[in-house]
Structures are given as structure tokens and as C-alpha cells.
Design an enzyme around this catalytic site. Structure first.
Site, PDB file in Angstrom:
ATOM      1  N   ASP A  10       0.880  -1.079  -0.103  1.00 27.97           N
ATOM      2  CA  ASP A  10       0.131   0.194   0.006  1.00 27.97           C
ATOM      3  C   ASP A  10       0.792   1.114   0.044  1.00 27.97           C
ATOM      4  O   ASP A  10       2.103   1.085   0.323  1.00 27.97           O
ATOM      5  CB  ASP A  10      -1.024   0.085   1.118  1.00 27.97           C
ATOM      6  N   SER A  11       0.287   2.487  -0.162  1.00 23.19           N
ATOM      7  CA  SER A  11       1.149   3.558  -0.233  1.00 23.19           C
ATOM      8  C   SER A  11       1.217   4.272   1.311  1.00 23.19           C
ATOM      9  O   SER A  11       1.520   5.588   1.285  1.00 23.19           O
ATOM     10  CB  SER A  11       0.292   4.680  -0.909  1.00 23.19           C
ATOM     11  N   TYR A  42      -0.275   7.998  -2.597  1.00 26.21           N
ATOM     12  CA  TYR A  42      -0.468   7.946  -4.213  1.00 26.21           C
ATOM     13  C   TYR A  42      -1.456   8.425  -5.043  1.00 26.21           C
ATOM     14  O   TYR A  42      -1.327   9.115  -5.939  1.00 26.21           O
ATOM     15  CB  TYR A  42      -0.659   6.260  -4.501  1.00 26.21           C
ATOM     16  N   GLY A  43      -2.619   8.950  -4.062  1.00 23.47           N
ATOM     17  CA  GLY A  43      -3.662   9.415  -4.925  1.00 23.47           C
ATOM     18  C   GLY A  43      -3.429  10.712  -5.226  1.00 23.47           C
ATOM     19  O   GLY A  43      -4.393  11.426  -6.257  1.00 23.47           O
ATOM     20  N   CYS A  73      -4.213  -1.020  -2.094  1.00 22.81           N
ATOM     21  CA  CYS A  73      -4.328   0.324  -2.433  1.00 22.81           C
ATOM     22  C   CYS A  73      -5.432   0.754  -3.396  1.00 22.81           C
ATOM     23  O   CYS A  73      -5.063   0.204  -4.437  1.00 22.81           O
ATOM     24  CB  CYS A  73      -2.867   1.028  -2.571  1.00 22.81           C
ATOM     25  N   ASN A  74      -6.301   1.476  -3.160  1.00 29.25           N
ATOM     26  CA  ASN A  74      -7.431   1.790  -4.337  1.00 29.25           C
ATOM     27  C   ASN A  74      -6.689   2.655  -5.560  1.00 29.25           C
ATOM     28  O   ASN A  74      -7.009   2.101  -6.643  1.00 29.25           O
ATOM     29  CB  ASN A  74      -8.438   2.512  -3.540  1.00 29.25           C
ATOM     30  N   THR A  75      -5.921   3.398  -5.210  1.00 29.14           N
ATOM     31  CA  THR A  75      -5.274   4.264  -6.167  1.00 29.14           C
ATOM     32  C   THR A  75      -4.402   3.290  -7.015  1.00 29.14           C
ATOM     33  O   THR A  75      -4.391   3.352  -8.368  1.00 29.14           O
ATOM     34  CB  THR A  75      -4.526   5.561  -5.620  1.00 29.14           C
ATOM     35  N   GLU A 151      -0.841   8.837   8.494  1.00 32.24           N
ATOM     36  CA  GLU A 151       0.614   8.409   8.239  1.00 32.24           C
ATOM     37  C   GLU A 151       1.348   9.222   9.525  1.00 32.24           C
ATOM     38  O   GLU A 151       2.408   8.523   9.811  1.00 32.24           O
ATOM     39  CB  GLU A 151       1.263   9.004   6.886  1.00 32.24           C
ATOM     40  N   CYS A 183     -10.482   4.465   0.404  1.00 30.16           N
ATOM     41  CA  CYS A 183      -8.981   4.334   0.616  1.00 30.16           C
ATOM     42  C   CYS A 183      -8.749   3.341   1.900  1.00 30.16           C
ATOM     43  O   CYS A 183      -9.613   3.486   2.983  1.00 30.16           O
ATOM     44  CB  CYS A 183      -8.481   5.696   0.749  1.00 30.16           C
ATOM     45  N   THR A 184      -7.646   2.530   1.528  1.00 28.31           N
ATOM     46  CA  THR A 184      -7.411   1.617   2.752  1.00 28.31           C
ATOM     47  C   THR A 184      -7.294   2.050   3.888  1.00 28.31           C
ATOM     48  O   THR A 184      -7.140   1.665   5.264  1.00 28.31           O
ATOM     49  CB  THR A 184      -6.615   0.472   2.392  1.00 28.31           C
ATOM     50  N   HIS A 185      -6.562   3.475   4.275  1.00 30.92           N
ATOM     51  CA  HIS A 185      -6.251   4.153   5.343  1.00 30.92           C
ATOM     52  C   HIS A 185      -7.521   4.698   5.953  1.00 30.92           C
ATOM     53  O   HIS A 185      -7.558   4.674   7.275  1.00 30.92           O
ATOM     54  CB  HIS A 185      -5.681   5.343   5.069  1.00 30.92           C
TER      55      HIS A 185
END
Length: 262
Positions: A10-11, A42-43, A73-75, A151, A183-185
Site C-alpha cells: 500500500d502507499s 499515491y492518490g 491500495c485503491n489508487t 501516516e 481508501c484503505t487508510h
């Protein structure tokens, strides 16, 4: 090959929400997780750079003998997974916003989606939304600023609460009854979201569905680990690994978290 690990990237730290679902469903599977926090989110990056970062992560995981890779990661999924599937031999499992179940189950006909700019402007999202939500009002909201706060360990901060209030207001005004986390976050924001949203709003993310799809893919490729002894769970971050470790504190007896410049 069945005892080789599943690779997950993931980002940043958000994909640990996916790892938790995979581990819950498949505790006997070893995993290697890459938190590419140095380049998060990343988005907000160009499509070409998202692809390059996804290739970098994939090639590292393949160098560690991963038998399958989850693009948590969706993006990265929407911008890179087609390329990855065409150019590498292992199976890939992607993730995209759960717009389908939200659209099918909405009673008000209004669905909110909170996602990164890179996901909401992608062709894959447009295609999925057109397919499943054409008779629904979909309120799209870029989650600018949310990932950097997560983050930096600030998911429960005043700054986060203010941003979420701003982003959710249009959805509440339109009487949305589903909020899709794209978004996975963002699952780490659910406690904050519940303080702001009416109880009538259902929050939905893709974690459980991705875990089930991972199991299905492993079964289809005959890659399930049937000898569940000695599974290992390794996590790498190329930024401050303390935030990553804090999100995994409930698993600290069996995981390894380290800093790695990848």
C-alpha cells in the site's frame, strides 16, 4: 510453493486494515507487507508515477518469493493492476471502492464516497460507478489531507475532525445513508466518522471482500497453505515504522516490523 508468503503493498500504513482481514480469514498464511509511506499518498501523484511505484513494490515482493500479491491500495489498483497482471506471472488481488453494495442497499438513493483524488478520477471507478450506481445520486469527495494525518499518527486529532466535518457535510445535507470508504487508510477513521455521522448512515469498506477474494484466488490457483505451521508476518516501512507498529499493537506477539529503504 504453497508455504510461500502472500505479498501485500500500500502507499503507506492504511493497507494494514486489509492485512487484518486477510489474517483473520487465513491465519496460516505467511505475509510480507510493504508500507510505501515515503511516497504516500499515491492518490495525489501522476498515473505514470503510481505505475512506477507499483512496479517497484511488486518486484521487491517477488524477490521475496511471494506467491500472490494483494494491491491493498485503491489508487494503485485503479491505475496499475492491469499492467501488473499482464507483465507478472503471479496472481494479483486488487481493491476498489465498495460502491456496488452501497448502491444496491441504499434506501434514500444517495451514496457518499470518500476517496483519494487518484481513485475518484480513474477510469475503473467511473466504470464501476456507471455500472452499479447509475440510478443513484453519488456524492464524491476527495479526501485531501487525510492520509498524511493518518501516516503521522494523527487519526484522532482536532485537525482530522475538522477535515471530516467539512467533507461529510454535503453528504449529510443530501441525506446519504451509505458512506463508502475508498481508501484503505480510512477504516482507521471510523471512530471519528461515527462521532460526526447520524446513526442512520452505514459505513462500508472493502476489507472483508478483499480477504474473501484472496482466499478464492489462492484456492483457484491451488496455492492455499494447507500446512499452517510456522507462519510469519513481516512488515516493512520506508518511513517511521512506529506508526505502522502502533496500528498493529494487538498483534505484537507474532509480527516483525522493521524499517527498510525500498
Amino acid at each position: 510453493m504453497n508455504s510461500q508468503p502472500i505479498g501485500i503493498f500500500d502507499s503507506g500504513v492504511g493497507g494494514t486494515s486489509i492485512w487484518k482481514e486477510i489474517h483473520h480469514l487465513l491465519p496460516g498464511e505467511s505475509t510480507i507487507y510493504l508500507a510505501d509511506s515515503k511516497y504516500a499518498p499515491y492518490g495525489e501523484r501522476p498515473q505514470k508515477e503510481i505505475l512506477q511505484l507499483s512496479i517497484k513494490n511488486t518486484e521487491f515482493l517477488l524477490s521475496q518469493n511471494c506467491k500472490a500479491i494483494v494491491v491493498a491500495c485503491n489508487t494503485a489498483t485503479t491505475n496499475a493492476i492491469d499492467y501488473l497482471r499482464k507483465n507478472y506471472k503471479v496472481p494479483f488481488i486488487g481493491i476498489e471502492p465498495a460502491i456496488k453494495p452501497a448502491a444496491l442497499n441504499s434506501k434514500t438513493g444517495v451514496v457518499g464516497i470518500l476517496a483519494t483524488r487518484g481513485t475518484l478520477t480513474s477510469g475503473l471507478f467511473a466504470k464501476t460507478s456507471a455500472l452499479y450506481a447509475k440510478d443513484r445520486k453519488v456524492i464524491e469527495q476527495f479526501g485531501d489531507g487525510l492520509v498524511p494525518l493518518i501516516e503521522n499518527g494523527m487519526a484522532n486529532s482536532k485537525e482530522m475532525h475538522q477535515l471530516l466535518q467539512k467533507y461529510l457535510r454535503p453528504m449529510m445535507e443530501e441525506k446519504a445513508d451509505y458512506l463508502v470508504l475508498g481508501c484503505t487508510h480510512y477504516p482507521y477513521l471510523i471512530p471519528q466518522l461515527k462521532k460526526i455521522l447520524p446513526t442512520s448512515v452505514t459505513i462500508i469498506d472493502s476489507g472483508e471482500a478483499v480477504a474473501k477474494q484472496t482466499k478464492t484466488v489462492l484456492e483457484n490457483f491451488q496455492l492455499l497453505n494447507t500446512h499452517a505451521m510456522g507462519a510469519s508476518y513481516i512488515f516493512h516501512s520506508n518511513a517511521d515504522e512506529k506508526v505502522l507498529a502502533s496500528l498493529l499493537k494487538d498483534y505484537k506477539q507474532k509480527i516483525v516490523v522493521s524499517h527498510l529503504d525500498f
